[in-house]
Design a protein around this motif. Structure first.
Motif, PDB file in Angstrom:
ATOM      1  N   THR A 289      23.118  59.770 -14.742  1.00  0.00           N
ATOM      2  CA  THR A 289      23.796  60.406 -13.568  1.00  0.00           C
ATOM      3  C   THR A 289      24.420  61.780 -14.226  1.00  0.00           C
ATOM      4  N   ARG A 293      31.887  60.632 -11.520  1.00  0.00           N
ATOM      5  CA  ARG A 293      31.951  60.067 -10.291  1.00  0.00           C
ATOM      6  C   ARG A 293      30.512  59.661 -10.029  1.00  0.00           C
ATOM      7  N   GLY A 294      29.299  60.410 -10.188  1.00  0.00           N
ATOM      8  CA  GLY A 294      28.141  59.982  -9.789  1.00  0.00           C
ATOM      9  C   GLY A 294      28.077  58.372 -10.372  1.00  0.00           C
ATOM     10  N   GLY A 296      30.240  56.136 -10.891  1.00  0.00           N
ATOM     11  CA  GLY A 296      31.045  55.138 -10.026  1.00  0.00           C
ATOM     12  C   GLY A 296      30.487  55.038  -8.782  1.00  0.00           C
ATOM     13  N   SER A 297      29.835  55.952  -8.249  1.00  0.00           N
ATOM     14  CA  SER A 297      29.266  55.779  -6.810  1.00  0.00           C
ATOM     15  C   SER A 297      28.135  54.715  -7.137  1.00  0.00           C
ATOM     16  N   GLU A 298      27.329  54.928  -7.877  1.00  0.00           N
ATOM     17  CA  GLU A 298      26.183  53.960  -8.215  1.00  0.00           C
ATOM     18  C   GLU A 298      26.558  52.535  -8.456  1.00  0.00           C
ATOM     19  N   TYR A 300      29.200  51.217  -7.551  1.00  0.00           N
ATOM     20  CA  TYR A 300      30.473  50.902  -6.821  1.00  0.00           C
ATOM     21  C   TYR A 300      31.782  50.494  -7.454  1.00  0.00           C
ATOM     22  N   HIS A 302      35.493  52.304  -9.165  1.00  0.00           N
ATOM     23  CA  HIS A 302      36.200  53.607  -9.086  1.00  0.00           C
ATOM     24  C   HIS A 302      36.081  54.433 -10.588  1.00  0.00           C
ATOM     25  N   ARG A 303      36.039  55.652 -10.203  1.00  0.00           N
ATOM     26  CA  ARG A 303      35.601  56.622 -11.131  1.00  0.00           C
ATOM     27  C   ARG A 303      36.543  56.436 -12.466  1.00  0.00           C
TER      28      ARG A 303
END
Length: 348
Positions: A289, A293-294, A296-298, A300, A302-303
């Motif tokens: 990614t 942040r990306g 962490g989003s993938e 689930y 926390h960043r």
């Protein structure tokens, strides 16, 4: 057997009954009360004589030949009935279809062995294609299935029922199946626990050996844990698509000992032993990614947690992973680590 319609209906009726090649030849000989024979490309001839007559070998036979475009040769002689002009062409079609039915379910048949053999000469490959009713440029894929013996066997049967199967071959560590290019994993569904599944990109049938290698390469990038692995898909179906490997597939040709000796691979293994597989999952997401942040989003996650594991990796590697080039190197290193420590052994 007078008239074109009679020949069409005769052979279509035999095919509708799923008759074998042997049965079709026998019935054809009975129908004309004569001798019927076939020679498959690169194979032996098969002759059937009607039980109603005895062949007259004391005189020159009245023989009629038909050579199909794919090299199939059929003929009849000493017929005691009127034989329509389309009898032999229709016989050739029926035998070709029956040959495909006969061979498709069998493991390790000669035609598939020939097509999967990279060093096979052109003539045997042409004959093998004809035996399987394949054109040289016809698009195909290869499926590769490995894992626990019984679940893998059941999954192979499931795949054969949901795709157009041309042939299959059993290797020591996996099963390979040649199928139509129209194959997609959705109708089959995900592999069950303990089973690995991959499929190749689309290749012409005459290059089935390359499709096999591509499927084998893809299989090595799967994982039994059904957790993350390099080259993962956003919606992981459990299947690895060899068409998405691109140049990374070249890594599978390197010996495991050579990969294991690389410093970055050793560092990743030390991180895994110290912190578990989770650190590898984080690094894989970060490498594929564009940001913490990306990733962490993938995942689930926390960043800040992602950033913590990235810093751990940077300390171990001794360089920053913030630049795109560094993340690219990390991605390749993760692929090599996977091939050493998490990849199944699928080489023939």
């Amino acid at each position: 057997m007078a008239g074109i319609t009679d020949a069409v209906q005769f052979f279509d009726g035999l095919l509708a009954e799923a008759r074998s090649r042997e049965a079709i030849l026998a019935q054809a000989a009975v129908a004309i009360r004569g001798t019927v024979a076939v020679r498959f490309p690169g194979g032996d001839r098969i002759v059937r004589v009607s039980p109603a007559i005895k062949p007259h070998f004391s005189r020159p036979p009245t023989r009629v030949n038909y050579h199909a475009p794919d090299g199939l040769h059929v003929w009849h002689q000493d017929a005691h009935e009127e034989v329509p002009d389309d009898f032999l062409p229709r016989l050739a079609v029926a035998l070709r279809i029956a040959a495909h039915w006969d061979r498709a379910p069998n493991d390790g048949n000669h035609a598939i062995q020939t097509l999967f053999h990279a060093e096979a000469a052109p003539a045997p490959k042409t004959a093998a294609l004809a035996e399987l009713s394949l054109l040289p440029q016809q698009p195909v894929r290869v499926l590769a299935i490995a894992g626990s013996e019984k679940p893998a066997e059941r999954f192979v049967e499931q795949c054969t029922q949901s795709s157009e199967l041309y042939g299959r071959m059993t290797f020591p560590k996996h099963e390979a199946m040649l199928v139509s290019a129209a194959f997609t994993p959705e109708p089959v569904g995900p592999p069950p626990p303990g089973v690995l599944a991959a499929f190749s990109g689309v290749f012409p049938a005459e290059r089935a050996d390359r499709a096999l290698r591509n499927a084998q390469d893809a299989l090595r990038f799967t994982t039994l844990t059904r957790q993350r692995s390099p080259l993962h898909l956003a919606r992981d179906t459990g299947w690895r698509n060899g068409g998405e490997l691109h140049g990374i597939a070249a890594l599978t040709s390197l010996p495991r000992d050579r990969l294991r000796a690389l410093e970055d691979v050793q560092i990743l293994e030390q991180l895994r032993k110290a912190h578990g597989d989770r650190v590898l999952h984080v690094l894989e997401a970060f490498a594929t990614t564009t940001s913490v942040r990306g990733a962490g989003s993938e995942l689930y996650m926390h960043r800040n947690t992602v950033a913590h594991w990235v810093r751990k990796a940077e300390e171990a590697f001794g360089y920053s992973l913030s630049q795109p080039y560094a993340r690219a190197v990390l991605f390749v290193s993760l692929c090599m680590h996977h091939l050493v420590y998490r990849s199944p052994e699928v080489t023939p």
